[in-house]
Enzyme design. Structure first.
Site, PDB file in Angstrom:
ATOM      1  N   ALA A  21      -4.994  -1.464  -5.617  1.00  0.00           N
ATOM      2  CA  ALA A  21      -4.271   0.523  -5.084  1.00  0.00           C
ATOM      3  C   ALA A  21      -4.962   1.065  -5.909  1.00  0.00           C
ATOM      4  O   ALA A  21      -5.207   2.471  -5.923  1.00  0.00           O
ATOM      5  CB  ALA A  21      -2.952   0.318  -6.157  1.00  0.00           C
ATOM      6  N   ARG A  26       3.427 -13.353   4.677  1.00  0.00           N
ATOM      7  CA  ARG A  26       4.729 -12.179   4.890  1.00  0.00           C
ATOM      8  C   ARG A  26       5.280 -12.461   6.873  1.00  0.00           C
ATOM      9  O   ARG A  26       6.256 -11.584   7.055  1.00  0.00           O
ATOM     10  CB  ARG A  26       3.404 -11.288   4.861  1.00  0.00           C
ATOM     11  CG  ARG A  26       2.741 -11.174   6.181  1.00  0.00           C
ATOM     12  CD  ARG A  26       1.948  -9.451   5.838  1.00  0.00           C
ATOM     13  NE  ARG A  26       2.028  -8.385   5.458  1.00  0.00           N
ATOM     14  CZ  ARG A  26       1.313  -7.855   4.749  1.00  0.00           C
ATOM     15  NH1 ARG A  26       0.053  -8.301   5.038  1.00  0.00           N
ATOM     16  NH2 ARG A  26       1.953  -6.931   4.629  1.00  0.00           N
ATOM     17  N   ASP A  86       0.733  -1.351   0.195  1.00  0.00           N
ATOM     18  CA  ASP A  86      -0.708   0.141  -0.298  1.00  0.00           C
ATOM     19  C   ASP A  86       0.717   1.525  -0.295  1.00  0.00           C
ATOM     20  O   ASP A  86       1.105   1.711  -0.711  1.00  0.00           O
ATOM     21  CB  ASP A  86      -1.162  -0.379   1.235  1.00  0.00           C
ATOM     22  CG  ASP A  86      -0.803  -0.161   2.490  1.00  0.00           C
ATOM     23  OD1 ASP A  86       1.125  -0.374   2.631  1.00  0.00           O
ATOM     24  OD2 ASP A  86      -1.153   0.505   3.506  1.00  0.00           O
ATOM     25  N   ASP A 124      -5.122   3.867  -3.148  1.00  0.00           N
ATOM     26  CA  ASP A 124      -3.597   4.201  -2.597  1.00  0.00           C
ATOM     27  C   ASP A 124      -3.369   5.265  -3.542  1.00  0.00           C
ATOM     28  O   ASP A 124      -1.616   5.606  -3.521  1.00  0.00           O
ATOM     29  CB  ASP A 124      -2.433   3.055  -2.554  1.00  0.00           C
ATOM     30  CG  ASP A 124      -2.518   1.526  -2.056  1.00  0.00           C
ATOM     31  OD1 ASP A 124      -3.427   2.177  -1.188  1.00  0.00           O
ATOM     32  OD2 ASP A 124      -2.040   0.439  -2.306  1.00  0.00           O
ATOM     33  N   ALA A 158     -16.141   3.857  -5.452  1.00  0.00           N
ATOM     34  CA  ALA A 158     -17.135   4.288  -6.688  1.00  0.00           C
ATOM     35  C   ALA A 158     -17.885   6.076  -6.081  1.00  0.00           C
ATOM     36  O   ALA A 158     -18.309   6.171  -6.822  1.00  0.00           O
ATOM     37  CB  ALA A 158     -17.863   3.434  -7.514  1.00  0.00           C
TER      38      ALA A 158
END
Length: 305
Positions: free
Chosen positions: A261, A107, A33, A264, A234
């Protein structure tokens, strides 16, 4: 008098990104991000500011490729630590027919976990309060861990003694936290230092049980956040800035390919506009325009062309 360009440091994690196609094949790239925001911010500012990324990587070939790509995007690497024997995290994006995403993550052992606690972190931590803008997200808070978050709060305390502006994107991901109370405590530890909050409404509601956007604005008014932006996908975004309120419609997109994204990139264009002297309405329009282009292309980072 010519003033030096502002210096911006974005703190967080970049991961190896795998995009799964309909036939089951995978396309490999990179994303995360705050890294997505750093790239789009660098593109939007076009050299009018210094954009540095703050993270920890391994000494592997994937980490080498990340650094090469960031350098090509104009992102400074002085605050990127390379930890021997470590690796970046990895995630896979599965996208449905409507462009909505499902993420799978690997991760837990990523190098970024020690970004603020490794011995090599000392000069990085010392440098951060001198930046004009510090940017981080809720995902940053999660991956830094408890000790790393304590270091971050110390940095924010020092930064706010000067003229540094602190920008925060809420990006709440429940799977990164042991529980909602741990996440709430972490967010509340940094929010008093934030000058600009870039928030996704659904994340605020999931984390703090806010009834609606007005409840979010009221909470941040009590905290004392000068500028609050609520992103609603949206739908139009809502902005409260220094006592004024704005609602800015989103750009209509006929075909959504991939919403990765979107938020972001909105944050990057919004911040770039504000740093360039744009008012909140202009900044929100810039955010919507960039996000509308990003969601028409697969992957987090669309081609520069």
């Amino acid at each position: 008098m010519n003033l030096p360009p502002p210096r911006i440091a974005l703190i967080g994690e970049c991961m190896i990104e795998l995009q799964q196609h309909a036939d089951g094949s995978l396309h490999q790239s990179f994303g995360g991000d705050t890294l997505n925001t750093a790239v789009y911010l660098s593109r939007e500012l076009g050299g009018r500011a210094s954009v540095d990324y703050v993270t920890a990587l391994g000494d592997d070939s994937f980490s080498d490729s990340m650094c090469r790509i960031w350098r090509e995007e104009g992102i400074g690497l002085d605050l990127v630590q390379r930890l021997p024997g470590r690796l970046p995290g990895l995630y896979c994006i599965q996208t449905d027919a409507k462009g909505e995403r499902r993420f799978l993550y690997w991760r837990n052992e990523a190098a970024v976990r020690d970004c603020f606690t490794a011995p090599s972190a000392a000069p990085v931590l010392a440098a951060l309060p001198d930046y004009d803008v510090l940017y981080f997200s809720g995902i940053t808070l999660a991956v830094l861990g408890e000790c790393g978050r304590e270091k971050l709060v110390e940095v924010l305390e020092l930064a706010r003694q000067g003229d540094t502006r602190v920008v925060f994107d809420n990006n709440y991901r429940p799977r990164l936290w042991a529980g909602v109370e741990q996440a709430r405590a972490a967010y509340r530890s940094v929010l008093p230092y934030v000058d600009m909050a870039l928030l996704t409404l659904e994340d605020e509601q999931a984390l703090f049980d806010y009834a609606d956007a007005q409840a979010v604005f009221s909470a941040h008014e009590n905290i004392g956040t000068p500028e609050v932006v609520i992103k609603r996908g949206a739908g139009s975004c809502l902005v409260h800035c220094e006592g004024e309120a704005f609602e800015v419609p989103a750009c209509k997109v006929e075909t959504v390919v991939d919403t990765t994204a979107a938020g972001d990139s909105f944050s990057a264009a919004y911040l770039a506009s504000r740093l360039g002297g744009g008012d909140p309405q202009q900044a929100a329009l810039a955010g919507h325009r960039l996000a509308s282009r990003v969601i028409q292309v697969r992957g987090a980072l669309i081609p520069r062309t």
